[in-house]
Design an enzyme around this catalytic site. Structure first.
Site, PDB file in Angstrom:
ATOM      1  N   TYR A   1      -8.290   2.165   0.881  1.00  0.00           N
ATOM      2  CA  TYR A   1      -6.865   2.298   0.538  1.00  0.00           C
ATOM      3  C   TYR A   1      -6.492   1.267  -0.520  1.00  0.00           C
ATOM      4  CZ  TYR A   1      -5.876  -1.957   3.116  1.00  0.00           C
ATOM      5  OH  TYR A   1      -5.854  -3.252   3.537  1.00  0.00           O
TER       6      TYR A   1
ATOM      7  N   PHE B   1      -0.282  -5.220  -3.076  1.00  0.00           N
ATOM      8  CA  PHE B   1      -0.301  -6.331  -2.119  1.00  0.00           C
ATOM      9  C   PHE B   1      -1.620  -6.390  -1.333  1.00  0.00           C
ATOM     10  CE2 PHE B   1       1.660  -2.787   0.205  1.00  0.00           C
ATOM     11  CZ  PHE B   1       0.930  -2.754   1.373  1.00  0.00           C
ATOM     12  N   ASP B   2      -2.390  -5.301  -1.349  1.00  0.00           N
ATOM     13  CA  ASP B   2      -3.661  -5.334  -0.624  1.00  0.00           C
ATOM     14  C   ASP B   2      -4.515  -4.139  -1.077  1.00  0.00           C
ATOM     15  OD1 ASP B   2      -5.626  -6.188   1.091  1.00  0.00           O
ATOM     16  OD2 ASP B   2      -4.739  -5.324   2.899  1.00  0.00           O
TER      17      ASP B   2
ATOM     18  N   ILE C   1      -0.512  -0.561  11.948  1.00  0.00           N
ATOM     19  CA  ILE C   1       0.944  -0.433  11.874  1.00  0.00           C
ATOM     20  C   ILE C   1       1.287   1.023  12.154  1.00  0.00           C
ATOM     21  CG2 ILE C   1       1.259  -2.399  10.314  1.00  0.00           C
ATOM     22  CD1 ILE C   1       1.536  -0.381   8.021  1.00  0.00           C
TER      23      ILE C   1
ATOM     24  N   TYR D   1       6.110  -3.585   8.582  1.00  0.00           N
ATOM     25  CA  TYR D   1       6.183  -4.952   9.087  1.00  0.00           C
ATOM     26  C   TYR D   1       7.627  -5.405   9.352  1.00  0.00           C
ATOM     27  CZ  TYR D   1       1.251  -5.019   7.995  1.00  0.00           C
ATOM     28  OH  TYR D   1      -0.066  -4.737   7.968  1.00  0.00           O
TER      29      TYR D   1
ATOM     30  N   PHE E   1       0.852   3.497   0.451  1.00  0.00           N
ATOM     31  CA  PHE E   1      -0.609   3.455   0.636  1.00  0.00           C
ATOM     32  C   PHE E   1      -1.259   4.696   0.008  1.00  0.00           C
ATOM     33  CE2 PHE E   1       0.996   0.896   4.139  1.00  0.00           C
ATOM     34  CZ  PHE E   1       0.178  -0.211   4.091  1.00  0.00           C
TER      35      PHE E   1
END
Length: 564
Positions: A52, A62-63, A82, A108, A125
């Site tokens: 992902y 962010f990731d 999540i 979050y 995502f």
């Protein structure tokens, strides 16, 4: 913070842009690439592996699992991810690509992740699913093709040789025997393979193709293997079984065609001539006597050929077609032979036996017809006329006296024909018909003759047409009783003291006509008489004198005297 975890397979792309969804109550799912074939969808409780990219609304990343070089593995739908990701991954197919929009309360929330995700952030995502499996999964075996003939299948403890392509569930290749140009060779069911492959090869036929899908717990599990197989990866093997055997196997025989009336079968010590095609178990031809247009000729049971063929040729009949399957420990073993027979290869020989014999064999004589009241039979030195047909034992015609204007004629015992035929013509009556089987040591031997292969067993169909009683060896003429007391005077018909050729010929012919003697049988009596005259005319002056004329018995007596 990484969202999830599980198995494998390669992906394709697609692209569909999302607009601003506005305030969201639930995760938004955009399935922008769905593979044409979807055998399974991710369900709650399944283990999955996926890649992902995670970004914010403005596109800032962010990731990313790609940046770490490892896909994420985990269980879906059990609260380990999540909530938005847990929901968004369910129902995915391997290689499917989705874009997920996760509102803050499913991500979050108002807390965020310090230094990484601000409070109340909507997360985006881009996900590709690589693998799905479940602890309840079993091995998946699909037969892609199978030969029509399958007399035996793989069992535990068998030694197998197979080709394979190995991929992850998403299609990413990790290994291939084809790239090494060599089969993978191993025992089955003895722990030398991963458990899934050990199970997946059982029941296969030589030449069969299978697809074997192995869940991670029957493969390399949590550790994976090196850099090519990730942890918790399902494996897909496309397998072609080339051959297999068991170390306890003996030679397997299949009689394809046995001629009727097989009177004799080959035994150890016999010399066999045969044609063959030699193939591997997958049908690959490695050798053929037909391509050389020459039989393979050898003794059997003496170690001149591989042990499997030494055994497999015993008991064959002339004309038989037989399949001989030889395991490697009775062939060329682990080393193979040359570049055509791999190590540990099972060999299949399709054999056609042309003939065989033993060096101790006599001439075989079968009387087909013998006239009644036969009192006179052929003996050594007799002059005989006969017809014959000569062939190989497989029926190949070689020669026939019928192809000529006159029958064959010979004086028996004078080395004018092969010894086997000479023996077969003895003790025959005029009008008798015989079949003679002549082994090569009484025929044309290892070298053969024009039109006759080396070491060939010959068949003669013979019929005796006539015979003339012969004379002893070394004689051209013999008297039936005692010769005239005054031989020279009686032979000198004009009493001039010398005997020219015409006078000599007239006298001999009169002796024959009166039944007092006989010439050596021949198709040319005149030549026999001429030879007799030449022998007596010792100074070759064209006439015989009294001093020159000697009977053969007198000549032999003088020779013995000289030797003494």
């Amino acid at each position: 913070m990484a969202p999830g975890s599980l198995v494998l397979l390669a992906g394709l792309l697609g692209a569909l842009a999302l607009g601003d969804p506005g305030p969201l109550e639930d995760v938004v799912i955009d399935r922008y690439y769905i593979p044409k074939i979807c055998l399974r969808e991710a369900q709650m409780g399944d283990f999955i592996r996926y890649h992902y990219n995670g970004t914010f609304k403005d596109g800032k990343k962010f990731d990313s699992s790609y940046d770490r070089g490892n896909a994420v593995a985990g269980v879906v739908g059990v609260g380990r991810l999540i909530t938005g990701m847990d929901r968004g991954l369910q129902g995915m197919c391997v290689n499917e690509r989705r874009r997920l929009v996760v509102p803050p309360h499913l991500g979050y929330g108002s807390i965020g992740v310090a230094g990484l995700i601000p409070p109340d952030a909507t997360l985006y995502f881009d996900v590709v699913l690589l693998d799905i499996w479940n602890k309840k999964d079993q091995l998946q075996v699909t037969t892609l093709s199978k030969p029509e003939r399958c007399n035996r299948t793989v069992e535990s403890s068998d030694f197998v040789r197979y080709h394979y392509n190995g991929t992850l569930l998403d299609g990413t290749p990790f290994d291939s025997s084809y790239s090494k140009q060599s089969t993978y060779d191993t025992y089955v069911g003895t722990g030398w393979l991963i458990k899934g492959m050990d199970q997946g090869l059982l029941g296969m036929c030589a030449g069969e193709k299978r697809s074997i899908v192995i869940p991670p717990f029957l493969a390399y599990g949590e550790k994976g293997y090196g850099t090519v197989i990730p942890p918790q990866a399902s494996l897909v093997f496309s397998v072609l079984l080339v051959d297999f055997h068991n170390p306890r196997d003996g030679v397997a025989l299949e009689q394809l065609q046995v001629p009727a009336g097989c009177g004799r079968r080959a035994a150890a010590g016999d010399f066999v001539r045969y044609h063959y095609n030699g193939t591997l178990m997958d049908g690959t031809l490695f050798d053929s006597s037909y391509s050389r247009n020459h039989t393979y000729d050898t003794y059997i049971g003496k170690g001149f050929i591989i042990p499997g063929m030494d055994q497999g040729l015993q008991g064959v009949c002339v004309g038989e077609r037989r399949r001989v399957v030889v395991p490697p420990h009775l062939a060329y073993g682990e080393s193979g032979a040359g570049d055509k027979i791999p190590g540990s290869a099972v060999l299949i020989f399709d054999v056609h036996v042309i003939d065989f014999h033993n060096p101790e064999d006599p001439v075989q004589i079968e009387t087909v017809h013998r006239p009644e009241g036969c009192n006179v039979t052929s003996r050594p030195r007799d002059f005989v006329r006969y017809h014959y047909n000569c062939s190989l034992l497989d029926g190949t015609r070689l020669f026939s006296s019928h192809d000529y204007e006159a029958p064959q004629e010979v004086t028996l015992g004078t080395n004018k024909v092969i010894e086997g035929l000479n023996r077969g013509l003895l003790d025959m009556c005029v009008g008798e018909r015989r079949v003679l089987i002549v082994p090569p040591h009484l025929g044309h031997g290892e070298s053969g003759a024009r039109g006759v292969p080396g070491s060939a067993v010959l068949r003669f169909d013979v019929e005796l047409l006539s015979l003339e009683e012969g004379v002893p060896e070394g004689y051209l003429f013999i008297w039936h009783g005692e010769p005239p007391a005054n031989l020279y005077q009686e032979m000198d018909l004009d009493r001039d003291g010398e005997i020219p050729a015409e006078e000599f010929s007239t006298f001999i012919k009169s002796q024959v006509a009166e039944g007092k003697g006989r010439l050596m049988p021949s198709s040319d009596p005149e030549k026999v008489i001429a030879d007799m005259f030449k022998n007596q005319d010792r100074n070759q002056d064209g006439k015989i004198t009294a001093e020159e004329l000697k009977l053969k018995t007198d000549e032999d007596r003088e020779k013995v005297h000289e030797e003494l």
